[in-house]
Design a protein around this motif. Structure first.
Motif, PDB file in Angstrom:
ATOM      1  N   HIS A 228       0.825  -1.213   0.000  1.00 34.71           N
ATOM      2  CA  HIS A 228       0.000   0.000   0.000  1.00 34.71           C
ATOM      3  C   HIS A 228       0.855   1.258   0.000  1.00 34.71           C
ATOM      4  O   HIS A 228       1.953   1.269   0.559  1.00 34.71           O
ATOM      5  CB  HIS A 228      -0.870   0.053   1.262  1.00 34.71           C
ATOM      6  CG  HIS A 228      -1.804  -1.104   1.419  1.00 34.71           C
ATOM      7  ND1 HIS A 228      -1.355  -2.363   1.769  1.00 34.71           N
ATOM      8  CD2 HIS A 228      -3.150  -1.207   1.267  1.00 34.71           C
ATOM      9  CE1 HIS A 228      -2.398  -3.189   1.825  1.00 34.71           C
ATOM     10  NE2 HIS A 228      -3.498  -2.516   1.526  1.00 34.71           N
ATOM     11  N   ALA A 258       2.790  -1.500  -5.620  1.00 30.80           N
ATOM     12  CA  ALA A 258       1.616  -1.174  -4.794  1.00 30.80           C
ATOM     13  C   ALA A 258       0.338  -1.695  -5.443  1.00 30.80           C
ATOM     14  O   ALA A 258       0.217  -1.719  -6.668  1.00 30.80           O
ATOM     15  CB  ALA A 258       1.520   0.333  -4.591  1.00 30.80           C
ATOM     16  N   THR A 260      -2.900  -1.064  -3.568  1.00 32.04           N
ATOM     17  CA  THR A 260      -3.955  -0.154  -3.115  1.00 32.04           C
ATOM     18  C   THR A 260      -3.313   1.154  -2.686  1.00 32.04           C
ATOM     19  O   THR A 260      -2.263   1.140  -2.043  1.00 32.04           O
ATOM     20  CB  THR A 260      -4.732  -0.748  -1.914  1.00 32.04           C
ATOM     21  OG1 THR A 260      -5.478  -1.879  -2.340  1.00 32.04           O
ATOM     22  CG2 THR A 260      -5.700   0.276  -1.304  1.00 32.04           C
ATOM     23  N   VAL A 262      -4.158   4.216  -0.262  1.00 29.52           N
ATOM     24  CA  VAL A 262      -5.049   4.623   0.819  1.00 29.52           C
ATOM     25  C   VAL A 262      -4.877   6.139   0.953  1.00 29.52           C
ATOM     26  O   VAL A 262      -3.761   6.626   1.089  1.00 29.52           O
ATOM     27  CB  VAL A 262      -4.661   3.912   2.133  1.00 29.52           C
ATOM     28  CG1 VAL A 262      -5.596   4.325   3.266  1.00 29.52           C
ATOM     29  CG2 VAL A 262      -4.670   2.395   1.938  1.00 29.52           C
ATOM     30  N   TRP A 307      -9.494  -5.307  -2.055  1.00 27.20           N
ATOM     31  CA  TRP A 307      -8.579  -4.905  -0.962  1.00 27.20           C
ATOM     32  C   TRP A 307      -7.564  -5.998  -0.656  1.00 27.20           C
ATOM     33  O   TRP A 307      -6.447  -5.716  -0.231  1.00 27.20           O
ATOM     34  CB  TRP A 307      -9.340  -4.565   0.324  1.00 27.20           C
ATOM     35  CG  TRP A 307     -10.460  -3.574   0.182  1.00 27.20           C
ATOM     36  CD1 TRP A 307     -11.727  -3.730   0.659  1.00 27.20           C
ATOM     37  CD2 TRP A 307     -10.426  -2.286  -0.450  1.00 27.20           C
ATOM     38  NE1 TRP A 307     -12.494  -2.621   0.359  1.00 27.20           N
ATOM     39  CE2 TRP A 307     -11.722  -1.719  -0.321  1.00 27.20           C
ATOM     40  CE3 TRP A 307      -9.449  -1.558  -1.127  1.00 27.20           C
ATOM     41  CZ2 TRP A 307     -12.055  -0.461  -0.829  1.00 27.20           C
ATOM     42  CZ3 TRP A 307      -9.772  -0.304  -1.644  1.00 27.20           C
ATOM     43  CH2 TRP A 307     -11.048   0.227  -1.494  1.00 27.20           C
ATOM     44  N   ILE A 331      -4.442  -1.362   6.373  1.00 26.15           N
ATOM     45  CA  ILE A 331      -3.228  -2.026   5.884  1.00 26.15           C
ATOM     46  C   ILE A 331      -2.942  -3.300   6.676  1.00 26.15           C
ATOM     47  O   ILE A 331      -2.616  -4.342   6.102  1.00 26.15           O
ATOM     48  CB  ILE A 331      -2.034  -1.045   5.935  1.00 26.15           C
ATOM     49  CG1 ILE A 331      -2.258   0.079   4.911  1.00 26.15           C
ATOM     50  CG2 ILE A 331      -0.720  -1.773   5.664  1.00 26.15           C
ATOM     51  CD1 ILE A 331      -1.274   1.232   5.021  1.00 26.15           C
ATOM     52  N   GLY A 335      -3.099  -6.185   4.196  1.00 25.84           N
ATOM     53  CA  GLY A 335      -1.743  -6.295   3.668  1.00 25.84           C
ATOM     54  C   GLY A 335      -1.133  -7.653   3.930  1.00 25.84           C
ATOM     55  O   GLY A 335      -1.666  -8.467   4.689  1.00 25.84           O
ATOM     56  N   GLU A 340       5.179  -1.205   2.885  1.00 30.42           N
ATOM     57  CA  GLU A 340       4.088  -0.254   3.053  1.00 30.42           C
ATOM     58  C   GLU A 340       4.680   1.142   3.155  1.00 30.42           C
ATOM     59  O   GLU A 340       5.653   1.352   3.867  1.00 30.42           O
ATOM     60  CB  GLU A 340       3.290  -0.576   4.327  1.00 30.42           C
ATOM     61  CG  GLU A 340       2.797  -2.035   4.446  1.00 30.42           C
ATOM     62  CD  GLU A 340       1.750  -2.416   3.399  1.00 30.42           C
ATOM     63  OE1 GLU A 340       1.319  -1.534   2.638  1.00 30.42           O
ATOM     64  OE2 GLU A 340       1.380  -3.605   3.347  1.00 30.42           O
TER      65      GLU A 340
END
Lengths: 415, 415
Positions: A228, A258, A260, A262, A307, A331, A335, A340
């Protein structure tokens, strides 16, 4: 005795002598292999052609066939990689810690090879040479189990390695290639705890899952990355866009890309349209949650499944959050604890992110794409560990070492 | 949701917050548990009596019942151990390495908790408190699976721990005890890769073997030790006898006790009768190979099986060798890579032994009995690892840690 047992035994018996070879002896052997690869290029290409022809007959995808191909350039690249590995620091034989006990015993903790490493991988013959050389550099014997589609190429490469090792101070038996590529043999290999100190699967998700689920030999798990980028309220607009676009599009098929983005709702109100525009210019399919759809027209709706998905493709999901806490929760929930990133100008939020996101690599104002042994400066990469035991994140040569304690006394006995 | 899944989920969700508690918060909680154990001693003893009575009804061996018993002294010992653990260095949050890359990224490698630790153990209620406190000290949540024979004791202890944690800054959910002790639940636990970061079996050989063979969750293997003392030609007579007698008889039932003494033929010619005499004075059954039998009358003949056996009893096998090389080969063939000692005045032979014997702990002129977290000065012991991944030999608190990389940038993207 089966092919597997015979070769496992040879690897194990060679490991002992290999573990005490000097750095110079190991580096000389790597150079010798590099030269042998160059001088036997024609032989390797001829053997590789057999695999290519058979793959074409079986109707393999072009991308799979491309991975299989060995040409002059690729063989030269392998040879160059070997020479570079010879330059790396030898992680074996270091005294890592040293202390004395009140009873006069002195204790040294010394780095040693793991012993015998089992490597299970897919139809990429370059892994054969890479795995063998990283293991030899760290004084480990290796038992290789490649794919039947690369059988001729792998055998040719290991034959070349053997011919080189016979002219070196290292035992040729330290590199063993299984010629029986059946599933039964792989299953037997998973249970060889008396011969193998670790199993390393290299390849796709399913291969790794199978090894993790079925192996009683300890596994170094590498693989999936549902990564993310979190864009905080105070994030610099252009930096956030550049990092997100880079993390998504620079190479979408890899684990540190990556999946997603956010986005803090306040930042999204102002800049989400521009971010989406930048992603679309790179042909990215942008999927948004309800709030994102309310800000930007014509977004594909993101589903619950999105997601949790590692797209490995030019697709990105957009999740709008009310702040760093909600971002952290999202996350940690979806995740895979790989890489991240937070883009923010707030030190408090950066620290909250660093402390509370559970991942191997956490970035502040940088792209997730840097999670890589070479980018970290290790000079080599065994893989990127997604487990917490032994090694986490990018693994360089030290991931292929263990330790022993050396205790010196003057006749001490336990009271 | 099953008892297992509900508790695994609670442990996992508590782990995040627990990992960032300060050393002071964690130590205060350990002291709080120690006080609660003292103040609830009567309750614990009453609950423990139920297990004892049921064990007696089932006809358990006296030694097993002894291990189950909790009395005032033992509960006080647990409380004291907790206070000592509070004094130990907190291994969490240390910056282990730190460097800068040419592109300006700075990388810190920081120690963090593993996350959630699964602990599977036999009917020793003290392990319940020990495991919980070591995990809390290192910021880990723990899912405990004890034995049904200790079910009342374990539940009482965990209830006490929960009441203490509720008065602390740590989440009470961080310590979870399974109440369903069926085999099916254990098997499910082996597959909880999404909830558990590691499984640690504590107990006998069969328990450990089952966990290693069946668990897809990474395992920290502890256990068997077929340890040797090698008496070299130049060994001081009395030192060699003292070390061998100590390694065999000081506590024969533990993994770091010696099982075979390997003796140089020249030393044996001169001193073997005296060594055997000293062992027999400690009621040791001495089993010799042909050469040993030729030197000492009335030795029990050693069988091939004896070389590979961890007697865990007052039995020792005697193997005569022609030199350090043959000793090394014997030890590498039959040993379990736990603890191995050489008694010698020769530095060359000491180094040959250190370099070529594959074991977690190698001793020169000292007893194998020192392989122990407390003897090594770690202040605590999770167990003695007999695998090479993650941790090898005695494990202190750092064995319950992992790492994360913290990378700080100024907008860096990958070219």
């Amino acid at each position: 005795m089966s092919d597997l047992m015979a070769k496992a035994a040879k690897a194990k018996s060679s490991a002992q002598g290999l573990g005490v070879k000097t750095t110079e002896q190991k580096n000389a052997a790597l150079h010798r292999i590099a030269e042998q690869l160059s001088s036997e290029t024609e032989f390797i290409i001829a053997e590789n052609k057999k695999d290519i022809e058979s793959a074409k007959k079986k109707g393999f995808q072009t991308s799979l066939i491309d991975r299989l191909i060995l040409n002059e350039q690729r063989i030269q690249d392998m040879a160059d990689a070997l020479k570079q590995q010879a330059e790396l620091n030898d992680p074996i034989g270091d005294v890592l810690e040293s202390w004395e006990r009140p009873n006069g015993l002195t204790i040294d903790k010394v780095s040693v090879p793991l012993g015998v490493i089992g490597m299970i991988y897919e139809a990429r013959p370059n892994v054969t040479v890479d795995a063998a050389s990283l293991c030899l550099k760290t004084g480990n014997a290796v038992l290789l189990r490649g794919s039947s589609s690369a059988a001729h190429s792998n055998k040719a490469l290991v034959d070349v390695i053997h011919r080189a090792l016979e002219q070196s101070d290292l035992p040729a038996d330290a590199v063993q290639l299984l010629e029986d590529n059946s599933r039964e043999t792989a299953s037997e290999m998973f249970k060889l705890n008396d011969y193998l100190d670790v199993l390393i699967p290299r390849g796709g998700k399913n291969l790794i899952k199978t090894v993790v689920e079925q192996s009683s030999v300890p596994v170094l798990e590498t693989g999936s990355g549902n990564c993310h980028v979190f864009i905080d309220e105070s994030a610099d607009k252009q930096m956030a866009i550049d990092i997100t676009v880079n993390a998504k599009t620079q190479r979408p098929s890899v684990c540190n890309a990556a999946e997603t983005v956010v986005v803090h709702e306040a930042w999204a109100e102002k800049h989400l349209p521009e971010l989406v525009q930048a992603l679309k210019e790179h042909d990215v399919d942008v999927r948004g949650d309800d709030k994102a759809q309310a800000i930007v027209d014509n977004l594909t709706p993101a589903t619950e499944e999105d997601w949790a998905t590692e797209f490995l493709d030019t697709i990105i999901a957009v999740k709008i959050v009310s702040g760093v806490q909600e971002a952290i929760e999202h996350i940690n929930q979806y995740g895979t604890s790989h890489s991240e990133a937070i883009v923010t100008e707030s030190d408090d939020n950066m620290l909250a992110f660093f402390n509370n996101v559970d991942a191997a690599a956490l970035y502040h104002n940088a792209s997730t794409r840097f999670t890589d042994g070479f980018e970290f400066g290790f000079g080599a990469e065994i893989g990127i560990s997604t487990q917490k035991l032994h090694a986490r994140g990018p693994m360089g040569l030290p991931a292929l070492t263990s330790t022993k304690y050396i205790i010196r006394g003057k006749g001490q006995i336990k009271a």
